[in-house]
Design a protein around this motif. Sequence first.
Motif, PDB file in Angstrom:
ATOM      1  N   MET A 196       0.652  -1.119  -0.077  1.00  0.00           N
ATOM      2  CA  MET A 196      -0.106   0.029   0.051  1.00  0.00           C
ATOM      3  C   MET A 196       0.985   1.178   0.127  1.00  0.00           C
ATOM      4  N   GLY A 197       2.179   1.161  -0.028  1.00  0.00           N
ATOM      5  CA  GLY A 197       2.972   2.194   0.326  1.00  0.00           C
ATOM      6  C   GLY A 197       2.901   2.922   1.398  1.00  0.00           C
ATOM      7  N   ARG A 198       2.279   2.098   2.527  1.00  0.00           N
ATOM      8  CA  ARG A 198       2.141   2.613   3.896  1.00  0.00           C
ATOM      9  C   ARG A 198       3.604   2.242   4.661  1.00  0.00           C
ATOM     10  N   SER A 199       3.634   2.721   5.850  1.00  0.00           N
ATOM     11  CA  SER A 199       4.744   2.391   6.938  1.00  0.00           C
ATOM     12  C   SER A 199       4.081   1.848   8.107  1.00  0.00           C
ATOM     13  N   CYS A 200       4.483   0.881   8.868  1.00  0.00           N
ATOM     14  CA  CYS A 200       3.908   0.362  10.186  1.00  0.00           C
ATOM     15  C   CYS A 200       4.635   0.753  11.212  1.00  0.00           C
ATOM     16  N   SER A 201       4.160   1.397  12.101  1.00  0.00           N
ATOM     17  CA  SER A 201       5.132   1.528  13.428  1.00  0.00           C
ATOM     18  C   SER A 201       4.366   1.496  14.571  1.00  0.00           C
ATOM     19  N   ALA A 202       5.305   1.433  15.534  1.00  0.00           N
ATOM     20  CA  ALA A 202       4.806   1.364  17.128  1.00  0.00           C
ATOM     21  C   ALA A 202       4.370   2.640  17.652  1.00  0.00           C
ATOM     22  N   THR A 203       4.909   3.553  16.958  1.00  0.00           N
ATOM     23  CA  THR A 203       4.592   5.049  17.343  1.00  0.00           C
ATOM     24  C   THR A 203       3.223   5.132  16.895  1.00  0.00           C
ATOM     25  N   ASP A 204       2.838   5.201  15.704  1.00  0.00           N
ATOM     26  CA  ASP A 204       1.531   5.288  15.385  1.00  0.00           C
ATOM     27  C   ASP A 204       0.397   4.490  16.167  1.00  0.00           C
ATOM     28  N   LEU A 205       0.737   3.325  16.678  1.00  0.00           N
ATOM     29  CA  LEU A 205       0.042   2.723  17.476  1.00  0.00           C
ATOM     30  C   LEU A 205      -0.454   3.242  18.674  1.00  0.00           C
ATOM     31  N   ALA A 206       0.708   3.625  19.434  1.00  0.00           N
ATOM     32  CA  ALA A 206       0.800   4.324  20.619  1.00  0.00           C
ATOM     33  C   ALA A 206      -0.060   5.685  20.692  1.00  0.00           C
ATOM     34  N   ALA A 207      -0.169   6.332  19.670  1.00  0.00           N
ATOM     35  CA  ALA A 207      -0.485   7.620  19.496  1.00  0.00           C
ATOM     36  C   ALA A 207      -1.869   7.499  19.364  1.00  0.00           C
ATOM     37  N   ASN A 208      -2.531   6.469  18.327  1.00  0.00           N
ATOM     38  CA  ASN A 208      -3.791   6.042  18.230  1.00  0.00           C
ATOM     39  C   ASN A 208      -4.505   5.682  19.512  1.00  0.00           C
ATOM     40  N   THR A 209      -3.720   4.896  20.358  1.00  0.00           N
ATOM     41  CA  THR A 209      -4.283   4.741  21.594  1.00  0.00           C
ATOM     42  C   THR A 209      -4.381   5.717  22.611  1.00  0.00           C
ATOM     43  N   ILE A 210      -3.447   6.647  22.688  1.00  0.00           N
ATOM     44  CA  ILE A 210      -3.692   7.855  23.357  1.00  0.00           C
ATOM     45  C   ILE A 210      -4.919   8.718  22.762  1.00  0.00           C
ATOM     46  N   GLY A 211      -4.930   8.732  21.777  1.00  0.00           N
ATOM     47  CA  GLY A 211      -6.310   9.569  21.110  1.00  0.00           C
ATOM     48  C   GLY A 211      -7.377   8.883  21.529  1.00  0.00           C
ATOM     49  N   ALA A 212      -7.511   7.500  21.483  1.00  0.00           N
ATOM     50  CA  ALA A 212      -8.627   6.844  22.003  1.00  0.00           C
ATOM     51  C   ALA A 212      -8.913   7.039  23.244  1.00  0.00           C
ATOM     52  N   LEU A 213      -7.835   7.086  24.340  1.00  0.00           N
ATOM     53  CA  LEU A 213      -8.061   7.628  25.661  1.00  0.00           C
ATOM     54  C   LEU A 213      -8.570   8.775  25.813  1.00  0.00           C
ATOM     55  N   LEU A 214      -8.005   9.894  25.349  1.00  0.00           N
ATOM     56  CA  LEU A 214      -8.616  11.127  25.382  1.00  0.00           C
ATOM     57  C   LEU A 214      -9.833  11.393  24.936  1.00  0.00           C
ATOM     58  N   GLY A 215     -10.352  10.572  23.751  1.00  0.00           N
ATOM     59  CA  GLY A 215     -11.567  10.465  23.419  1.00  0.00           C
ATOM     60  C   GLY A 215     -12.632   9.977  24.553  1.00  0.00           C
ATOM     61  N   ALA A 216     -12.469   9.194  25.033  1.00  0.00           N
ATOM     62  CA  ALA A 216     -12.999   8.415  25.935  1.00  0.00           C
ATOM     63  C   ALA A 216     -13.358   9.223  27.400  1.00  0.00           C
ATOM     64  N   ALA A 217     -12.252   9.771  27.644  1.00  0.00           N
ATOM     65  CA  ALA A 217     -12.108  10.599  28.742  1.00  0.00           C
ATOM     66  C   ALA A 217     -12.796  11.913  28.525  1.00  0.00           C
ATOM     67  N   ALA A 218     -12.946  12.560  27.429  1.00  0.00           N
ATOM     68  CA  ALA A 218     -13.885  13.774  27.073  1.00  0.00           C
ATOM     69  C   ALA A 218     -15.193  13.411  26.995  1.00  0.00           C
ATOM     70  N   ALA A 219     -15.603  12.164  26.513  1.00  0.00           N
ATOM     71  CA  ALA A 219     -16.842  11.665  26.678  1.00  0.00           C
ATOM     72  C   ALA A 219     -17.334  11.549  28.049  1.00  0.00           C
ATOM     73  N   THR A 220     -16.429  11.096  28.953  1.00  0.00           N
ATOM     74  CA  THR A 220     -16.789  10.732  30.430  1.00  0.00           C
ATOM     75  C   THR A 220     -17.233  12.017  30.976  1.00  0.00           C
ATOM     76  N   VAL A 221     -16.287  13.169  30.630  1.00  0.00           N
ATOM     77  CA  VAL A 221     -16.695  14.433  31.446  1.00  0.00           C
ATOM     78  C   VAL A 221     -17.694  15.349  30.828  1.00  0.00           C
ATOM     79  N   TRP A 222     -18.186  14.904  29.538  1.00  0.00           N
ATOM     80  CA  TRP A 222     -19.221  15.477  28.813  1.00  0.00           C
ATOM     81  C   TRP A 222     -20.559  14.994  29.536  1.00  0.00           C
ATOM     82  N   LEU A 223     -20.629  13.703  29.700  1.00  0.00           N
ATOM     83  CA  LEU A 223     -21.813  12.995  30.244  1.00  0.00           C
ATOM     84  C   LEU A 223     -21.816  13.474  31.790  1.00  0.00           C
ATOM     85  N   TRP A 224     -20.614  13.704  32.237  1.00  0.00           N
ATOM     86  CA  TRP A 224     -20.836  14.045  33.808  1.00  0.00           C
ATOM     87  C   TRP A 224     -21.392  15.456  34.051  1.00  0.00           C
ATOM     88  N   ARG A 225     -20.903  16.313  33.120  1.00  0.00           N
ATOM     89  CA  ARG A 225     -21.230  17.730  33.051  1.00  0.00           C
ATOM     90  C   ARG A 225     -22.690  17.844  32.707  1.00  0.00           C
TER      91      ARG A 225
END
Length: 424
Positions: A129-158
Amino acid sequence: MIDASIQAVPGLFISFVVIAAILAIPTGLIARVREKPVTVRVLLSVCVAGVLAVTLLPTGGGPVGGGAVCDLSSPFPQMFTSSSALLNIALFIPAPFFAGLIFRRHLTAVAVAAVGSGLVELIQAEGAMGRSCSATDLAANTIGALLGAAAATVWLWRTGRCIWRGKRDALWGIALAVTGSTALIGVFHSSITPYIPLTERPGFEADQRAIEGADTWITDAATYVFGKGTRVEQTEVSKRSGLVSAKTNRGEISGWWPAKKLEEAAFADNKAEAGSLNQHQAQQVSTRFVQRWFPAEVHGARLTVHVSGSGNTAVYAFIYRRYSKGVMMPMRLNVMVTSGGRILNFTARAVKDPQLPESTVSKDEASKLAQAYTGHTVQGAVLIAQKVKDHGWRPVWMVGVESGDVFIDAVTGHRIPQGNVAPY
């Protein structure tokens, strides 16, 4: 991954719109039929479409390198300084955010995003595909998911709608994370070649320390050989072999590090200039040079001089060879000096004298054997120390015949196949 994708994927926006329509329209219709909030579900579909479009559409470059390779180096040093990693984090925030608002299962949303990200990296590594696989991408994606879930929790609580299905969410999230990670690790281990950047490979720092000073040494040598005004344009150091080479405005030079043994050098301008030095004076130039750079090699060596040309454009070739019990040792040193006092070029083979068995075959015997082996007239013979395949260093007669050189073991008298001797 993201910044490269935006630039490299042909028709990225159009592809995103098509994927978003394919996902969002059915999702909206189903939500309307089931009398569920439509907008938030459509937004979730659009976010998923964005992730798929940016991460899985082929670029125009074809596969990266040969085989399935993934950069598994530590992601954290560059996690929050790399623009690509920051874009990856941003890409994976929205989907878990909207999933948390809809399903109230934040841990499960993070697990789905993390495992899905691992699957994306696997596809990028395996697919052409002309793509590059990296652990940095995987870690960054997971951090993004954690931030998104945390934002949803704060939104629902407020907003007073914080209804968290804790036990089921934890059970599903942990089970999905463990099962998905185990499966992905197994596939990565069996089919993906890990790529570790040079700076993180074992022994890198030791290699760097080993070559420290090599550039300075070869630069000093180049200045000595080529004279004042020499400018080094490029140097190259092979950490594997230790060969150091430099290209200058006047010629090229190479040697071995950290042994600090020069190998060869030659002026780009190889025409002899006019000068007034006679043979004795030219020999003094050669002697100063070899005593500076090859004192051990020339100790006890015989000097032979060949002169080419005549008058004020003569070139003197000083040939240094060392002998032990009549055997020419493997050390080689040739220095060519012009009558103008310039070292035109030199070649060196700085090899210590090896231990050899005693020779038992004389020159006459070796000549007769060579003639018997080949049927050709012998033109000359010299006894040299030669490295023979599977036998190490041996005294060997190199006998010249009409068809080429013949090598005779000076201990056994056996002919040595030419392919079994190192280049002379």
